[in-house]
Design a protein around this motif. Structure first.
Motif, PDB file in Angstrom:
ATOM      1  N   GLY A 109      -5.893  29.961  -7.280  1.00 20.41           N
ATOM      2  CA  GLY A 109      -6.157  31.026  -8.240  1.00 20.41           C
ATOM      3  C   GLY A 109      -7.561  31.568  -8.208  1.00 20.41           C
ATOM      4  O   GLY A 109      -7.931  32.385  -9.045  1.00 20.41           O
ATOM      5  N   ALA A 110      -8.385  31.166  -7.231  1.00 23.01           N
ATOM      6  CA  ALA A 110      -9.781  31.633  -7.185  1.00 23.01           C
ATOM      7  C   ALA A 110      -9.869  33.139  -6.962  1.00 23.01           C
ATOM      8  O   ALA A 110     -10.840  33.764  -7.352  1.00 23.01           O
ATOM      9  CB  ALA A 110     -10.561  30.891  -6.094  1.00 23.01           C
ATOM     10  N   GLY A 111      -8.851  33.716  -6.343  1.00 24.97           N
ATOM     11  CA  GLY A 111      -8.869  35.149  -6.092  1.00 24.97           C
ATOM     12  C   GLY A 111      -8.353  35.977  -7.249  1.00 24.97           C
ATOM     13  O   GLY A 111      -8.471  37.187  -7.245  1.00 24.97           O
ATOM     14  N   ALA A 112      -7.790  35.343  -8.261  1.00 22.55           N
ATOM     15  CA  ALA A 112      -7.187  36.095  -9.364  1.00 22.55           C
ATOM     16  C   ALA A 112      -7.755  35.639 -10.707  1.00 22.55           C
ATOM     17  O   ALA A 112      -8.791  36.110 -11.154  1.00 22.55           O
ATOM     18  CB  ALA A 112      -5.681  35.914  -9.326  1.00 22.55           C
ATOM     19  N   ASP A 113      -7.073  34.692 -11.331  1.00 22.79           N
ATOM     20  CA  ASP A 113      -7.446  34.245 -12.673  1.00 22.79           C
ATOM     21  C   ASP A 113      -8.585  33.239 -12.677  1.00 22.79           C
ATOM     22  O   ASP A 113      -9.188  32.996 -13.705  1.00 22.79           O
ATOM     23  CB  ASP A 113      -6.240  33.610 -13.374  1.00 22.79           C
ATOM     24  N   GLY A 114      -8.824  32.624 -11.568  1.00 23.12           N
ATOM     25  CA  GLY A 114      -9.879  31.618 -11.482  1.00 23.12           C
ATOM     26  C   GLY A 114      -9.318  30.251 -11.148  1.00 23.12           C
ATOM     27  O   GLY A 114      -8.229  29.884 -11.571  1.00 23.12           O
ATOM     28  N   ALA A 115     -10.067  29.546 -10.337  1.00 21.59           N
ATOM     29  CA  ALA A 115      -9.739  28.163 -10.001  1.00 21.59           C
ATOM     30  C   ALA A 115     -10.581  27.259 -10.893  1.00 21.59           C
ATOM     31  O   ALA A 115     -11.589  27.684 -11.452  1.00 21.59           O
ATOM     32  CB  ALA A 115     -10.050  27.900  -8.530  1.00 21.59           C
ATOM     33  N   HIS A 116     -10.170  25.998 -11.007  1.00 20.10           N
ATOM     34  CA  HIS A 116     -10.834  25.068 -11.919  1.00 20.10           C
ATOM     35  C   HIS A 116     -11.168  23.751 -11.220  1.00 20.10           C
ATOM     36  O   HIS A 116     -10.605  22.708 -11.543  1.00 20.10           O
ATOM     37  CB  HIS A 116      -9.945  24.821 -13.131  1.00 20.10           C
ATOM     38  N   PRO A 117     -12.120  23.800 -10.265  1.00 18.63           N
ATOM     39  CA  PRO A 117     -12.432  22.574  -9.524  1.00 18.63           C
ATOM     40  C   PRO A 117     -13.239  21.567 -10.336  1.00 18.63           C
ATOM     41  O   PRO A 117     -14.043  21.935 -11.202  1.00 18.63           O
ATOM     42  CB  PRO A 117     -13.272  23.095  -8.345  1.00 18.63           C
ATOM     43  N   LEU A 118     -13.014  20.306 -10.006  1.00 17.12           N
ATOM     44  CA  LEU A 118     -13.871  19.234 -10.496  1.00 17.12           C
ATOM     45  C   LEU A 118     -15.152  19.312  -9.689  1.00 17.12           C
ATOM     46  O   LEU A 118     -15.111  19.451  -8.471  1.00 17.12           O
ATOM     47  CB  LEU A 118     -13.192  17.877 -10.298  1.00 17.12           C
ATOM     48  N   VAL A 119     -16.291  19.269 -10.358  1.00 14.91           N
ATOM     49  CA  VAL A 119     -17.584  19.392  -9.685  1.00 14.91           C
ATOM     50  C   VAL A 119     -18.552  18.353 -10.222  1.00 14.91           C
ATOM     51  O   VAL A 119     -18.334  17.768 -11.296  1.00 14.91           O
ATOM     52  CB  VAL A 119     -18.206  20.796  -9.876  1.00 14.91           C
ATOM     53  N   TYR A 120     -19.613  18.152  -9.466  1.00 17.05           N
ATOM     54  CA  TYR A 120     -20.754  17.410  -9.983  1.00 17.05           C
ATOM     55  C   TYR A 120     -21.841  18.446 -10.206  1.00 17.05           C
ATOM     56  O   TYR A 120     -22.225  19.167  -9.276  1.00 17.05           O
ATOM     57  CB  TYR A 120     -21.228  16.329  -9.000  1.00 17.05           C
ATOM     58  N   VAL A 121     -22.298  18.590 -11.443  1.00 19.17           N
ATOM     59  CA  VAL A 121     -23.292  19.600 -11.793  1.00 19.17           C
ATOM     60  C   VAL A 121     -24.646  18.931 -11.986  1.00 19.17           C
ATOM     61  O   VAL A 121     -24.781  18.008 -12.786  1.00 19.17           O
ATOM     62  CB  VAL A 121     -22.899  20.369 -13.077  1.00 19.17           C
ATOM     63  N   TRP A 122     -25.631  19.417 -11.235  1.00 17.00           N
ATOM     64  CA  TRP A 122     -26.997  18.927 -11.333  1.00 17.00           C
ATOM     65  C   TRP A 122     -27.841  19.982 -12.038  1.00 17.00           C
ATOM     66  O   TRP A 122     -27.898  21.133 -11.612  1.00 17.00           O
ATOM     67  CB  TRP A 122     -27.563  18.661  -9.936  1.00 17.00           C
TER      68      TRP A 122
END
Length: 164
Positions: A109-122
């Motif tokens: 869905g990254a090209g449309a509504d959005g994807a929701h990946p798990l990330v590590y945020v620094w």
């Protein structure tokens, strides 16, 4: 889990997200051949663009530190300057193969509504562009929303998170 399997998984995820993969230039090919990671800088003059840049030497050091500490393989980074500091959202492959199918599904869905990946945020704090030490911040696991940009990715923030 061996690194070759993690690289193959990262490549599949990069394809799902629609990251730049053209004959003339491909960050996916660069990742396969050299394990080169790129950073998306989503904003330019207030517009969301998702333009790709090569990592600086300090960003490479930060990614290496996080990969070693967390035992992950980072395949893409999104850098955002926000009202809480400069955030590096690291998209990664975990060493737990049993989680990969679920993690892959979150990227659709990254090209449309959005994807929701798990990330590590620094959160590297409030930095100047040429800051030399990015490791003085802090990090945490989370889920973000991303859409495709001009080869890279743009992170979509909730209304309460102002991007500068």
């Amino acid at each position: 889990m061996n690194k070759a399997d993690m690289i193959n998984e990262a490549v599949e995820r990069m394809h799902i997200l629609g990251l730049l993969d053209e004959k003339e230039q491909s960050i996916i090919r660069d990742f396969i051949e050299e394990q080169r990671v790129y950073v998306s800088r989503p904003m330019n003059l207030g517009e969301m663009v998702g333009v790709l840049y090569e990592l600086s030497e300090e960003e490479k050091k930060l990614i290496g530190k996080i990969e070693e500490e967390k035992q992950i393989l980072v395949y893409h980074v999104i850098r955002d300057r926000t009202n809480v500091g400069v955030l590096y959202s690291m998209l990664f492959v975990s060493m737990y193969e049993e989680d990969w199918k679920t993690e892959r599904r979150s990227l659709e869905g990254a090209g449309a509504d959005g994807a929701h990946p798990l990330v590590y945020v620094w959160n590297a704090g409030f930095l100047e562009e040429d800051e030399e030490d990015l490791t003085e911040g802090f990090g945490e696991w989370g889920v973000i929303t991303v859409i495709t940009g001009e080869g890279g990715l743009c992170q979509i923030f909730p209304d309460y998170g102002e991007v500068l």
